[in-house]
Design an enzyme around this catalytic site. Structure first.
Site, PDB file in Angstrom:
ATOM      1  N   ARG A   1       2.017 -12.175  -0.727  1.00 46.96           N
ATOM      2  CA  ARG A   1       0.711 -12.530  -0.143  1.00 46.96           C
ATOM      3  C   ARG A   1       0.072 -13.720  -0.830  1.00 46.96           C
ATOM      4  NH1 ARG A   1      -1.607  -8.790   3.998  1.00 46.96           N
ATOM      5  NH2 ARG A   1       0.092  -7.330   4.248  1.00 46.96           N
TER       6      ARG A   1
ATOM      7  N   THR B   1      -4.047 -12.338  10.986  1.00 46.69           N
ATOM      8  CA  THR B   1      -4.350 -13.615  10.327  1.00 46.69           C
ATOM      9  C   THR B   1      -3.905 -14.778  11.216  1.00 46.69           C
ATOM     10  OG1 THR B   1      -4.139 -12.596   8.162  1.00 46.69           O
ATOM     11  CG2 THR B   1      -3.958 -14.988   8.244  1.00 46.69           C
TER      12      THR B   1
ATOM     13  N   LYS C   1      -9.615  -2.362   1.849  1.00 46.12           N
ATOM     14  CA  LYS C   1      -9.328  -1.221   2.719  1.00 46.12           C
ATOM     15  C   LYS C   1     -10.115   0.017   2.270  1.00 46.12           C
ATOM     16  CE  LYS C   1      -6.991  -3.562   5.511  1.00 46.12           C
ATOM     17  NZ  LYS C   1      -5.728  -4.153   5.331  1.00 46.12           N
TER      18      LYS C   1
ATOM     19  N   ARG D   1       0.843  -1.187   0.000  1.00 43.58           N
ATOM     20  CA  ARG D   1       0.000   0.000   0.000  1.00 43.58           C
ATOM     21  C   ARG D   1       0.882   1.242   0.000  1.00 43.58           C
ATOM     22  NH1 ARG D   1      -1.756   0.794   4.342  1.00 43.58           N
ATOM     23  NH2 ARG D   1      -1.091  -1.034   5.493  1.00 43.58           N
TER      24      ARG D   1
ATOM     25  N   ASP E   1      -9.262  -9.718   9.018  1.00 48.64           N
ATOM     26  CA  ASP E   1      -8.748  -8.373   8.730  1.00 48.64           C
ATOM     27  C   ASP E   1      -9.730  -7.238   9.010  1.00 48.64           C
ATOM     28  OD1 ASP E   1      -6.332  -7.039   7.692  1.00 48.64           O
ATOM     29  OD2 ASP E   1      -7.610  -6.361   6.051  1.00 48.64           O
TER      30      ASP E   1
ATOM     31  N   TYR F   1      -1.420  -3.387  -7.012  1.00 51.94           N
ATOM     32  CA  TYR F   1      -1.145  -4.157  -5.806  1.00 51.94           C
ATOM     33  C   TYR F   1      -2.263  -4.137  -4.751  1.00 51.94           C
ATOM     34  CZ  TYR F   1       0.853  -6.413  -1.916  1.00 51.94           C
ATOM     35  OH  TYR F   1       1.027  -7.312  -0.919  1.00 51.94           O
TER      36      TYR F   1
ATOM     37  N   HIS G   1     -10.392  -2.335  11.574  1.00 45.38           N
ATOM     38  CA  HIS G   1      -9.315  -3.191  11.055  1.00 45.38           C
ATOM     39  C   HIS G   1      -9.070  -4.319  12.062  1.00 45.38           C
ATOM     40  CE1 HIS G   1      -4.876  -3.319   9.400  1.00 45.38           C
ATOM     41  NE2 HIS G   1      -5.642  -4.196   8.805  1.00 45.38           N
TER      42      HIS G   1
ATOM     43  N   SER H   1      -1.150  -3.549  10.218  1.00 47.71           N
ATOM     44  CA  SER H   1      -0.815  -4.454   9.120  1.00 47.71           C
ATOM     45  C   SER H   1       0.453  -5.245   9.449  1.00 47.71           C
ATOM     46  CB  SER H   1      -0.591  -3.644   7.849  1.00 47.71           C
ATOM     47  OG  SER H   1      -1.757  -2.912   7.558  1.00 47.71           O
ATOM     48  N   ALA H   2       0.404  -6.541   9.127  1.00 47.53           N
ATOM     49  CA  ALA H   2       1.535  -7.451   9.360  1.00 47.53           C
ATOM     50  C   ALA H   2       1.933  -7.529  10.833  1.00 47.53           C
ATOM     51  CB  ALA H   2       2.727  -7.085   8.481  1.00 47.53           C
ATOM     52  N   CYS H   3       0.957  -7.453  11.719  1.00 50.57           N
ATOM     53  CA  CYS H   3       1.230  -7.577  13.151  1.00 50.57           C
ATOM     54  C   CYS H   3       0.470  -8.733  13.785  1.00 50.57           C
ATOM     55  CB  CYS H   3       0.922  -6.277  13.877  1.00 50.57           C
ATOM     56  SG  CYS H   3       2.101  -4.979  13.469  1.00 50.57           S
TER      57      CYS H   3
HETATM   58  P1  GTP Z   1      -2.203  -7.744   7.380  1.00 51.83           P
HETATM   59  O1  GTP Z   1      -2.725  -8.776   6.455  1.00 51.83           O
HETATM   60  O2  GTP Z   1      -1.149  -6.891   6.758  1.00 51.83           O
HETATM   61  O3  GTP Z   1      -3.275  -6.909   7.991  1.00 51.83           O
HETATM   62  O4  GTP Z   1      -1.353  -8.511   8.532  1.00 51.83           O
HETATM   63  P2  GTP Z   1      -1.823  -9.351   9.810  1.00 51.83           P
HETATM   64  O5  GTP Z   1      -2.092  -8.429  10.953  1.00 51.83           O
HETATM   65  O6  GTP Z   1      -2.883 -10.303   9.447  1.00 51.83           O
HETATM   66  O7  GTP Z   1      -0.457 -10.134  10.187  1.00 51.83           O
HETATM   67  P3  GTP Z   1      -0.083 -11.683  10.041  1.00 51.83           P
HETATM   68  O8  GTP Z   1      -0.903 -12.567  10.925  1.00 51.83           O
HETATM   69  O9  GTP Z   1      -0.045 -12.021   8.609  1.00 51.83           O
HETATM   70  O10 GTP Z   1       1.391 -11.671  10.622  1.00 51.83           O
HETATM   71  C1  GTP Z   1       2.410 -10.860  10.093  1.00 51.83           C
HETATM   72  C2  GTP Z   1       3.767 -11.307  10.555  1.00 51.83           C
HETATM   73  O11 GTP Z   1       3.818 -11.377  11.978  1.00 51.83           O
HETATM   74  C3  GTP Z   1       4.134 -12.701  10.053  1.00 51.83           C
HETATM   75  O12 GTP Z   1       5.479 -12.702   9.627  1.00 51.83           O
HETATM   76  C4  GTP Z   1       3.956 -13.584  11.259  1.00 51.83           C
HETATM   77  O13 GTP Z   1       4.813 -14.700  11.211  1.00 51.83           O
HETATM   78  C5  GTP Z   1       4.285 -12.652  12.416  1.00 51.83           C
HETATM   79  N1  GTP Z   1       3.533 -13.026  13.646  1.00 51.83           N
HETATM   80  C6  GTP Z   1       2.212 -13.246  13.750  1.00 51.83           C
HETATM   81  N2  GTP Z   1       1.853 -13.600  15.009  1.00 51.83           N
HETATM   82  C7  GTP Z   1       2.996 -13.575  15.725  1.00 51.83           C
HETATM   83  C8  GTP Z   1       3.292 -13.843  17.105  1.00 51.83           C
HETATM   84  O14 GTP Z   1       2.431 -14.159  17.920  1.00 51.83           O
HETATM   85  N3  GTP Z   1       4.592 -13.697  17.488  1.00 51.83           N
HETATM   86  C9  GTP Z   1       5.578 -13.340  16.598  1.00 51.83           C
HETATM   87  N4  GTP Z   1       6.829 -13.224  17.070  1.00 51.83           N
HETATM   88  N5  GTP Z   1       5.339 -13.093  15.293  1.00 51.83           N
HETATM   89  C10 GTP Z   1       4.069 -13.212  14.860  1.00 51.83           C
HETATM   90  C1  SPV Z   2      -2.936  -4.521   5.260  1.00 51.26           C
HETATM   91  O1  SPV Z   2      -1.950  -3.900   4.827  1.00 51.26           O
HETATM   92  O2  SPV Z   2      -3.461  -4.246   6.361  1.00 51.26           O
HETATM   93  C2  SPV Z   2      -3.488  -5.649   4.487  1.00 51.26           C
HETATM   94  C3  SPV Z   2      -3.013  -5.843   3.123  1.00 51.26           C
HETATM   95  O3  SPV Z   2      -4.363  -6.349   4.970  1.00 51.26           O
HETATM   96  S1  SPV Z   2      -3.725  -4.725   2.001  1.00 51.26           S
HETATM   97  O4  SPV Z   2      -4.850  -5.393   1.339  1.00 51.26           O
HETATM   98  O5  SPV Z   2      -2.692  -4.399   1.014  1.00 51.26           O
HETATM   99  O6  SPV Z   2      -4.202  -3.565   2.697  1.00 51.26           O
HETATM  100 MN    MN Z   3      -4.817  -5.718   7.131  1.00 49.20          MN
END
Ligand code: GTP
Ligand code: SPV
Ligand code: MN
Length: 588
Positions: free
Chosen positions: A371, A255, A208, A71, A279, A199, A228, A250-252
């Site tokens: 992804r 999922t 989003k 994004r 999400d 993307y 979110h 995001s990515a925290c």
């Molecule tokens: P978006 O799709 O961007 O919204 O991301 P998300 O919040 O769904 O994050 P996701 O579950 O895909 O996790 C993102 C990253 O965090 C990955 O590399 C995971 O391996 C890592 N991760 C997730 N849960 C944990 C956890 O409990 N501990 C640690 N150390 N890493 C984690």
């Molecule tokens: C995020 O960034 O929080 C996502 C991926 O879930 S995107 O669809 O690119 O926003």
């Molecule tokens: Mn997200």
């Protein structure tokens, strides 16, 4: 020729076609035959690559342009007539300027291309809370993704009937030039214009752009919440399921948490976790006075790297068929790979840029924000209630971020308003999900900083007002799975072990466990976080460290919050009073 009779839709599509001048217009119906045809076409043009259909049936592969992998928050705009309605945390452009500027770019942008008309529904077809969008795009990749992420085609037009109440989304890849890339939202017109990207969150407009940015704007005027947040259910041995929603940036870890498998001790007792969404949550006050949540999406657009049979088997299993892989590594046998998949790196593959890759290459084979797009219905842990038109009742809301220090493993807010303050003061280290520097702490209220479609001060006020209106509100907690030791290693094992923390939160919701009161909120007593099975890793001393609250770090934290709030001209006084009270409790 349109296959649909809705006049408002047909008139608008004709207008947009006059602007973008496609060679051809294809009306999407959502059928399987259509999917096969578009997949063949996209494969013939090289827009996608077919993966091995025996090993990964129905799966395809896509690479985006190298400059187009996440994004783009600096190119994302909220276009309200008044600048102050977009607020201090959004980029703003006036609607006139945005329509003119992007209109010039869209002019003829689909010449030589086909325009696909994608009707889609956010939310289950049987739910009165669902909403319709139409996305016009010149990308088959977008169509194929929207087919997984939303309920697409005829089903959406049936829901719409002859109404003109739909979100108008226009997307063109143009030339994928970042200088000509804009993601503009017109909340006052129910309109989204996205140009110059191919993307994910920039172009899958139901996600989003609609479900959060336009959604949050609608939610405020209509008295609900668009957040979110993941949604999950925890089933106890007695068969009772309690649900929680959690907002992490995001990515925290949304999922991962949504699909977690409880640790052995809990599985043996009969606990189960059910996935409702990973999400986005749309939440309303139910007739019973509780907050009810629906997942408006139909699939998962999940981060690939780090997804393994150890960390998240449910996610990996979900992607074994009918899925799209974007910017991961392509193996010579027609399957896919990424870092942290739990299998050895291949001796040779093509990396996300299409270059030959070996373990000696010294670069990642998959992009950190690569992804998978996979149908939610394929998830082994999908909740029997995930398409319930009423949604599921929420007992707890978790806020959380990626914090190496400061934030303890979990704490509970004193009440709703304090919980809103806790959400409003969230901070998290930035990730690869958006372009820009990775790993710097930024304030990210409710994980909505990039997704709130209006003034964030008004958004806080809306949360406070909702609290006053919900007779039986969820309890609000803050969690942090990412605390590190001095060598930068995560102290808490995370993933499925997070169940232990969630269990405490749900026990708190039932008044089944005591807690210690601290200046920032209630924290667990050491003996109340179950450590059976992880005793050697999480000793009482480790747990104590995970739950510790360092006064100096918190003083700096409060300072950073104050700096952030200083930008706001519509900050509710309640947020200020909450901060004063926190300072007082910390003795500052
Ligand atoms: P978006 O799709 O961007 O919204 O991301 P998300 O919040 O769904 O994050 P996701 O579950 O895909 O996790 C993102 C990253 O965090 C990955 O590399 C995971 O391996 C890592 N991760 C997730 N849960 C944990 C956890 O409990 N501990 C640690 N150390 N890493 C984690
Ligand atoms: C995020 O960034 O929080 C996502 C991926 O879930 S995107 O669809 O690119 O926003
Ligand atoms: Mn997200």
């Amino acid at each position: 020729m349109s296959i649909y009779t809705n006049k408002a839709v047909n008139d608008w599509v004709a207008d947009m076609a006059r602007l973008t001048k496609p060679d051809d217009i294809v009306w999407i119906d959502g059928s399987g035959e259509e999917k096969d045809r578009l997949t063949r076409e996209a494969a013939a043009f090289g827009e996608i690559l077919m993966l091995d259909q025996d090993k990964l049936p129905g799966c395809v592969y896509h690479r985006t342009a190298e400059n187009d992998v996440a994004r783009v928050e600096h190119l994302t705009f909220i276009c309200t007539s008044k600048e102050e309605d977009a607020g201090p945390t959004n980029n703003w452009m006036s609607p006139d300027e945005a329509y003119a500027k992007l209109g010039a770019l869209f002019d003829g942008s689909m010449k030589g291309r086909t325009m696909y008309v994608i009707p889609y529904l956010m939310g289950p077809a049987a739910s009165e809370f669902s909403k319709v969008g139409i996305e016009l795009t010149d990308s088959i990749y977008v169509v194929l993704n929207m087919r997984i992420m939303t309920r697409m085609g005829q089903i959406a037009m049936d829901y719409l009937g002859d109404s003109d109440d739909f979100v108008k989304g226009l997307h063109s890849r143009l030339d994928l030039n970042p200088e000509r890339r804009y993601i503009c939202h017109f909340p006052e017109d129910n309109t989204i214009w996205s140009i110059g990207s191919g993307y994910g969150g920039n172009v899958l407009l139901g996600k989003k752009c609609f479900s959060l940015r336009i959604g949050s704007y609608l939610a405020r005027t209509q008295g609900w919440l668009a957040e979110h947040m993941l949604i999950l259910g925890v089933e106890s041995p007695d068969g009772v399921v309690e649900y929680l929603a959690a907002a992490f940036p995001s990515a925290c870890g949304k999922t991962n948490l949504a699909m977690m498998i409880p640790p052995e001790y809990a599985r043996e007792k009969g606990y189960k976790v059910w996935t409702v969404g990973d999400d986005i949550a749309w939440m309303r006050i139910g007739e019973d006075g509780r907050l009810w949540a629906v997942n408006p999406e139909y699939g998962f657009f999940g981060v690939a790297p780090g997804t393994s049979m150890q960390s998240n088997p449910n996610a990996l299993l979900t992607t074994k068929k009918n899925s799209i892989f974007t910017n991961v590594a392509l193996l010579d046998d027609g399957t896919v790979w990424w870092e942290g998949m739990g299998t050895d790196p291949p001796q040779h593959c093509k990396d996300w840029k299409g270059n030959d890759w070996t373990p000696q290459s010294g670069e990642k084979a998959a992009h950190p924000n690569s992804r998978f797009t996979a149908p939610a219905a394929q998830c082994p842990s999908i909740s029997p209630k995930w398409e319930d038109p009423k949604g599921v009742p929420i007992s707890a809301i978790l806020f959380g971020g990626r914090r190496a220090k400061v934030a303890p493993l979990i704490y509970q807010s004193f009440d709703w308003n304090h919980g809103v303050f806790v959400g409003a003061t969230m901070g998290s280290e930035t990730t690869a999900a958006a372009t820009g520097q990775v790993g710097v702490v930024r304030r990210d209220p409710m994980a909505m900083l990039p997704f709130c479609g209006y003034n964030m001060g008004d958004y806080f006020a809306h949360w406070l007002e909702m609290g006053a209106k919900i007779p039986n509100p969820p309890k609000i907690f803050n969690v942090n799975w990412f605390r590190t030791d001095d060598d930068g290693r995560f102290i808490w094992p995370g993933y499925g072990e997070n169940f232990r923390v969630i269990k405490w939160a749900l026990d708190r919701c039932r008044d089944a466990v005591d807690a210690d009161e601290t200046p920032i909120g209630y924290i667990p007593r050491l003996e109340d976080i179950e450590t059976t099975g992880i005793e050697s890793e999480v000793t009482p001393a480790t747990l104590k460290e995970l739950l510790s609250i360092d006064k100096d770090s918190w003083a700096a934290e409060v300072e950073s919050q104050t700096g952030f709030f200083a930008k706001f001209d519509r900050l509710p006084t309640e947020i200020e009073s909450q901060q004063t009270a926190l300072k007082h409790r910390l003795g500052l």
